[in-house]
Enzyme design. Structure first.
Site, PDB file in Angstrom:
ATOM      1  N   HIS A 165     -11.979  -4.924   8.867  1.00 18.91           N
ATOM      2  CA  HIS A 165     -11.877  -4.544   7.755  1.00 18.91           C
ATOM      3  C   HIS A 165     -13.383  -3.873   7.981  1.00 18.91           C
ATOM      4  CE1 HIS A 165      -9.063  -7.536   5.915  1.00 18.91           C
ATOM      5  NE2 HIS A 165      -9.919  -7.706   5.203  1.00 18.91           N
ATOM      6  N   PHE A 196     -10.101  -1.626   0.169  1.00 18.11           N
ATOM      7  CA  PHE A 196     -10.478  -2.222   1.388  1.00 18.11           C
ATOM      8  C   PHE A 196      -9.549  -0.801   1.706  1.00 18.11           C
ATOM      9  CE2 PHE A 196     -11.422  -6.128   0.625  1.00 18.11           C
ATOM     10  CZ  PHE A 196     -13.049  -6.332   1.568  1.00 18.11           C
ATOM     11  N   ASP A 250      -9.193  -0.437   4.756  1.00 17.71           N
ATOM     12  CA  ASP A 250      -9.229  -0.997   6.277  1.00 17.71           C
ATOM     13  C   ASP A 250      -7.131  -0.284   5.712  1.00 17.71           C
ATOM     14  OD1 ASP A 250     -11.300  -1.211   7.169  1.00 17.71           O
ATOM     15  OD2 ASP A 250     -11.202  -2.433   5.177  1.00 17.71           O
ATOM     16  N   PHE A 251      -7.342  -0.900   4.072  1.00 18.15           N
ATOM     17  CA  PHE A 251      -5.489  -1.313   3.947  1.00 18.15           C
ATOM     18  C   PHE A 251      -4.693   0.096   4.572  1.00 18.15           C
ATOM     19  CE2 PHE A 251      -7.482  -4.804   1.986  1.00 18.15           C
ATOM     20  CZ  PHE A 251      -7.632  -5.770   3.047  1.00 18.15           C
ATOM     21  N   GLU A 298       1.092  -1.239   0.047  1.00 20.60           N
ATOM     22  CA  GLU A 298      -0.219   0.159  -0.243  1.00 20.60           C
ATOM     23  C   GLU A 298       1.202   1.162   0.383  1.00 20.60           C
ATOM     24  OE1 GLU A 298      -0.508  -2.653   1.750  1.00 20.60           O
ATOM     25  OE2 GLU A 298      -2.647  -3.345   1.017  1.00 20.60           O
TER      26      GLU A 298
END
Lengths: 322, 326
Positions: free
Chosen positions: A126, A83, A85-86, A60
Site C-alpha cells: 500500500h 489506492f 496500488d490497486f 480493477e
C-alpha cells in the site's frame, strides 16, 4: 477564498462539474456509504444518486475497461481506485488500452483515474510511487498536486479535457488544509508554480515532497541560504520552460521526490537540465530520492527508505560546495 | 426464413470477406502487410449474421481477428486494405494495422490486440449507453481463448450486476492460437460458465448465417426489453493458421478438410438458397465477380496510397486538451 482539506477540494471540484455536466460519473469501491477510503466523495452519493456515484465490485480491470468504453461513447467517467496500488490489477486497461486509444483509433478518451498514493504506513503493497511509471507511458498525463487549490483546479481542467489523466493524490496530504478557488479557476497541465522564492538553490519537486522541501528551505534561512521550491503540479507534461528558466537563473539545482532514485522522474528532469544548461550551471544537478526497496511496515524502516528534511538540508549544503 | 434480398446480402458479404482474406493472405506472404494478419476465413457467418441483426446506433468492440467483423459492419474495404498496408489512407492512419481496424462513424470501436480486451471495452460501451440514456446495445466479440482470462469474467459480472445492454459473441473457432480449448478449459462448457454468473447464454451453429442472425436478433430484443446481458457461443472454425504463413500440427488434415468440405458457411448457404430457388447460378457468379472487383480496387487503392508522413509520428498521442488555459 474558502479553506478546505485536500480531499474536500477534490469533492468541491467534482461537485461543481457534475452539476454542469450530466455525463460525468464516478465508479469505484466503497464510494456510496463510506464516501471513499479518503472521504473524497463523501456525501456525493446522496446528492447525485447511485447512478453517478457507482459502487463497483473489487474488479480493477473491469472498472478501467468500463471507463475506456464509456468514455469512447461520450461519457466522462472517473475511476476512483482509492489506492493507486490497486492499479497494478488494471495495467493492460491503463497502458495498452486507455493510453493508446487516441493514437490507434483517433477517438477522444476523457477518462480520469484517481487514487491516493505515496509513502506513509501499512506495508509494502500500500506504499508505492507511481509517477515515473505512468509519466513514461505515451498518451497518459499525470497530475500530482500538493495544495487543495491545485487538486481542484487540475481536476476541473481534466473534466473539460478529452484525454486520459492519472490523478495521483498523496495520502499524507488527505487532511491538509488550504485555500481553494471558485468555480471559474482551471489549472492547465504542464504549468509549475513557485512554492517558495529563493536565489541560492532551486529545488524542483512535486506532491508531498513540496512540504519537505519547503521545511528545509525555511530551516536553511538560519544558515543564510535562500532556497527556491518549485511545485511541478503535473509530472507529465513537465513545465520545462519554467524549470530551465529558474535553473539557469539560480545555477544550483536539486531535483527531489520520494520515489526510488533508480528510474525516477528526478533522473529525467536532472538529465534534461544537465543537457540543456551544462555550461551555465554553477554545480552539478543533485537528486534526492528513496532507496530502491519496497516500503516496510516498521516505521523506522520507512524512515530509512525515504528522504527526510535533514537529507534535503545536506543536499542543499552539498550543492553549495561546488 | 430470411427474405430473398437479405439472403443474397448475406451471401455477398460472406463472399466479399472470403475474397478480402484470400487476397490479403497472399499480399501478406509477399510482404505487403507489415507484421502479418489474422485470417478469418471459415468464420464469415458469425460476423455477417451478427452485424445484420444490429442497428447503426449499436456500438461494437472486436478482437485481433476482426476483418470479417469490419467488413460485415459495412466498413470500406479500401480503407481496410490500406490499413493492412499501414498507409496513411487506412482507417487507423497506418497506426493500428490489421488488428486495429476502426470506424467511429459506424460505432465500430475497433479491433484489439489483447485477448479479452474487446469484450471488456464493450462492457464499458454498454455502460456508456446506460449513462447517456441511449436506446441501443453494445456488442463485444471475443475468441474462445478469452474464456480463460480474468478480465472477461470481471466484465461479465459487472454487466450482470448493472443489467447493462451488452451482447457478448464468442467467435469460437475452438483454438486459442494452437491450443484446443477443451485441453485448457475447466468444465469445458462456456454457456454453463456464463449462466453461473447470472447471464443468459446459448450455443449456436456459427457456420449457419441464418441461425447466427436470428439468435442475435433475439438477444438484442431481450436486452432492449431489460432482460440483461446475453451471451452467444457461436461455434465456428478457422481455415488458416493463427497468423499468416503458420502451418501447425495441432489440427489434423482430416479435421480441417471436414470443416471445409461439409461445414463451409458460404457453400452451405449457397446450397440452401439454390434448393429453395432463392438465387440462380448466374446471380452467384455475379456476386463472386463483384467481390473480386471490389477487392481488386481495394488493393489498387492501398498500393497507390502514401505511407504516413513521418513528421506526423508524434501527432495524436494526446489532443493537447489539458494544456489549454480555460
Amino acid at each position: 477564498m474558502t479553506v478546505v482539506t485536500y480531499s474536500e477540494a477534490w469533492r468541491s471540484g467534482l461537485r461543481e462539474e457534475m452539476n454542469k455536466d450530466a455525463s460525468i460519473f464516478v465508479m469505484g469501491t466503497d464510494l456510496q456509504e463510506r464516501g471513499g477510503h479518503f472521504s473524497q466523495v463523501k456525501g456525493l452519493a446522496e446528492e447525485f444518486g447511485p447512478e453517478r456515484i457507482r459502487d463497483t465490485p473489487i474488479s480493477e480491470s473491469a472498472m478501467v475497461a468500463a471507463g475506456v468504453g464509456s468514455a469512447m461513447l461520450g461519457a466522462r467517467p472517473i475511476i476512483d481506485l482509492n489506492f493507486m496500488d490497486f492499479a497494478y490489477g488494471a495495467m493492460d486497461e491503463i497502458i495498452n488500452q486507455a493510453a493508446k486509444i487516441r493514437y490507434m483509433f483517433g477517438a477522444d478518451l476523457p477518462l480520469i483515474i484517481r487514487a491516493t498514493a505515496g509513502i506513509a504506513l501499512f506495508g509494502p503493497q500500500h506504499n508505492n510511487s507511481f509517477e515515473s511509471l505512468f509519466a513514461a507511458i505515451p498518451g497518459l498525463s499525470v497530475a500530482v498536486p500538493y495544495r487543495p487549490y491545485d487538486v481542484k483546479g487540475l481536476l476541473k481542467t481534466s473534466l473539460r479535457g478529452s484525454d486520459p489523466v492519472i490523478f495521483i493524490m498523496h495520502k499524507k496530504l488527505t487532511g491538509a488544509k488550504g485555500e481553494i478557488a471558485g468555480e471559474d479557476v482551471f489549472i492547465p497541465f504542464g504549468k509549475a508554480r513557485i512554492a517558495a522564492e529563493g536565489s541560492d538553490v532551486l529545488i524542483v519537486t512535486y506532491g508531498y515532497s513540496v512540504e519537505v522541501a519547503s521545511k528545509a528551505a525555511e530551516l536553511m534561512k538560519t544558515e543564510g541560504v535562500s532556497v527556491e521550491v518549485m511545485d511541478l503540479r503535473t509530472v507529465y507534461p513537465i513545465d520545462y520552460e519554467m524549470v530551465l528558466q529558474r535553473a539557469q537563473d539560480i545555477g544550483r539545482v536539486i531535483v527531489a521526490d520520494e520515489a526510488p532514485l533508480f528510474g525516477s522522474i528526478t533522473g529525467e528532469i536532472a538529465s534534461t537540465i544537465s543537457e540543456k544548461l551544462h555550461s551555465s550551471l554553477k554545480a552539478p544537478v543533485l537528486r534526492i530520492g528513496a532507496k530502491r526497496v519496497p516500503i516496510g511496515a516498521n516505521p523506522q524502516l520507512v524512515s530509512a527508505s525515504i528522504p527526510n528534511v535533514e537529507d534535503y538540508q545536506a543536499a542543499i549544503r552539498k550543492v553549495l560546495t561546488f | 426464413m430470411t427474405e430473398p434480398g437479405q439472403a443474397k446480402d448475406f451471401l455477398s458479404q460472406m463472399i466479399l470477406i472470403r475474397e478480402f482474406e484470400t487476397i490479403a493472405e497472399g499480399l501478406t506472404l509477399r510482404g505487403k502487410v507489415p507484421g502479418g494478419m489474422h485470417n478469418s476465413s471459415g468464420q464469415e457467418a458469425v460476423a455477417v449474421g451478427v452485424m445484420a441483426a444490429l442497428k447503426d446506433e449499436d456500438a461494437i468492440a472486436s478482437t485481433h481477428r476482426s476483418h470479417h467483423h469490419s467488413i460485415a459492419r459495412g466498413m470500406s474495404t479500401q480503407s481496410m486494405m490500406a490499413e493492412l498496408f499501414t498507409k496513411s489512407t487506412g482507417c487507423s492512419r497506418g497506426r493500428g494495422g490489421s488488428m486495429h481496424l476502426v470506424d467511429l462513424s459506424r460505432n465500430y470501436f475497433g479491433g484489439n490486440g489483447i485477448v479479452g480486451a474487446g469484450v471488456s471495452i464493450a462492457m464499458g460501451l454498454a455502460l456508456g449507453i446506460h449513462i447517456l440514456k441511449k436506446n441501443s446495445i453494445a456488442v463485444g466479440f471475443m475468441g474462445d481463448g478469452a474464456i480463460n482470462t480474468g478480465r472477461t469474467w470481471e466484465s461479465i459480472n459487472m454487466a450482470v450486476i448493472w443489467n447493462l445492454p451488452l451482447l457478448i459473441v464468442i467467435d469460437n473457432n475452438q483454438y486459442a492460437v494452437e491450443t484446443f480449448m477443451d485441453r485448457v478449459t475447466g468444465g469445458k462448457d462456456f454457456v454453463a460458465r456464463a449462466k453461473s454468473f447470472g447471464m443468459s447464454a446459448e450455443v449456436i451453429d456459427g457456420q449457419n448465417v441464418e441461425e447466427v442472425y436470428e439468435a442475435t436478433a433475439r438477444a438484442r430484443e431481450r436486452i432492449l426489453a431489460g432482460e440483461g446481458p446475453q451471451l452467444i457461443n457461436a461455434v465456428t472454425y478457422r481455415y488458416f493458421g493463427h497468423n499468416v504463413g503458420e502451418v501447425g500440427k495441432y489440427r489434423t488434415q482430416e479435421e480441417i478438410s471436414d470443416w471445409k468440405s461439409n461445414k463451409d458457411p458460404i457453400d452451405n448457404w449457397i446450397s440452401n438458397l439454390l434448393a429453395k430457388k432463392m438465387i440462380t447460378e448466374d446471380e452467384i457468379s455475379e456476386i463472386r465477380e463483384n467481390a473480386k472487383l471490389e477487392i481488386g480496387k481495394a488493393v489498387e487503392f492501398a498500393e497507390a496510397s502514401p505511407f504516413p508522413d513521418t513528421n506526423t509520428v508524434a501527432d495524436d498521442v494526446d489532443s493537447g486538451s489539458l494544456l489549454r488555459q480555460l
